[in-house]
Design a protein around this motif. Structure first.
Motif, PDB file in Angstrom:
ATOM      1  N   UNK A   1       4.623  -0.200  -6.906  1.00 31.64           N
ATOM      2  CA  UNK A   1       5.962   0.656  -6.998  1.00 31.64           C
ATOM      3  C   UNK A   1       6.284   0.507  -8.452  1.00 31.64           C
ATOM      4  N   UNK A   2       7.165   1.425  -8.882  1.00 36.78           N
ATOM      5  CA  UNK A   2       7.714   1.246 -10.347  1.00 36.78           C
ATOM      6  C   UNK A   2       8.267   0.025 -10.824  1.00 36.78           C
ATOM      7  N   UNK A   3       9.219  -0.670  -9.802  1.00 30.80           N
ATOM      8  CA  UNK A   3       9.975  -1.794 -10.008  1.00 30.80           C
ATOM      9  C   UNK A   3       9.622  -2.961  -9.088  1.00 30.80           C
ATOM     10  N   UNK A   4       8.517  -2.937  -8.348  1.00 34.61           N
ATOM     11  CA  UNK A   4       8.050  -4.040  -7.329  1.00 34.61           C
ATOM     12  C   UNK A   4       6.939  -3.845  -6.833  1.00 34.61           C
ATOM     13  N   UNK A   5       6.221  -4.804  -6.371  1.00 37.10           N
ATOM     14  CA  UNK A   5       4.783  -4.892  -5.734  1.00 37.10           C
ATOM     15  C   UNK A   5       4.904  -5.501  -4.305  1.00 37.10           C
ATOM     16  N   UNK A   6       3.987  -4.992  -3.244  1.00 42.12           N
ATOM     17  CA  UNK A   6       3.965  -5.692  -2.073  1.00 42.12           C
ATOM     18  C   UNK A   6       2.790  -6.583  -2.073  1.00 42.12           C
ATOM     19  N   UNK A   7       2.714  -7.767  -1.371  1.00 37.91           N
ATOM     20  CA  UNK A   7       1.669  -8.616  -1.719  1.00 37.91           C
ATOM     21  C   UNK A   7       1.246  -9.149  -0.429  1.00 37.91           C
ATOM     22  N   UNK A   8       0.034  -9.572   0.092  1.00 33.82           N
ATOM     23  CA  UNK A   8      -0.086 -10.386   1.347  1.00 33.82           C
ATOM     24  C   UNK A   8      -0.708 -11.798   0.615  1.00 33.82           C
TER      25      UNK A   8
END
Length: 141
Positions: free
Chosen positions: A114-121
């Motif tokens: 996303x423009x201001x964040x990322x999702x990670x596992x």
């Protein structure tokens, strides 16, 4: 280099059990670009993140343009431009949330950009997959 380390069609286990380490940001940038081009489908969701450089010392304002600040890549500083794609392995470079296992050296897989964040596992202490959202982090150098 990425194919040599991870193989032709790497899975998440290969990404988490192997790493390519480099000392210089110039080398890291080249390896990141090669990994994106060689290992992940071009159709995967992608985002490019840029740093925001601000001089904290008012006496230095006017001496350095923003372009100069963005071009400087000394050892220990973060890169100005970071290109991420879903499926890319990444490594935490700070102690973000030690209780959750999100500390310097934690290996993760990008699941959403996303423009201001990322999702990670990432693998939790019990060995199961955990997923979290990482916001843009402010660091002072």
């Amino acid at each position: 280099l990425p194919r040599t380390v991870y193989g032709e069609q790497p899975g998440e286990e290969e990404f988490l059990s192997r790493a390519i380490l480099a000392v210089r940001n110039v080398d890291v940038a080249k390896i990141n670009e090669a990994a994106l081009d060689e290992l992940l489908p071009a159709a995967a969701e992608e985002e490019t993140y840029l740093s925001t450089d601000v001089l904290v010392d008012d006496s230095l304002k006017g001496l350095y343009s923003t372009e100069v600040l963005h071009s400087i890549e000394p050892k220990g500083f973060l890169m100005h431009r970071l290109r991420l794609r879903v499926g890319l392995p990444v490594m935490m470079t700070c102690n973000y949330d030690v209780a959750k296992g999100l500390c310097n050296g934690t290996r993760m897989i990008v699941t959403k950009v996303r423009p201001c964040s990322i999702n990670v596992k990432y693998k939790g202490r019990g060995g199961g997959w955990l997923e979290t959202k990482l916001p843009r982090i402010t660091q002072r150098s």
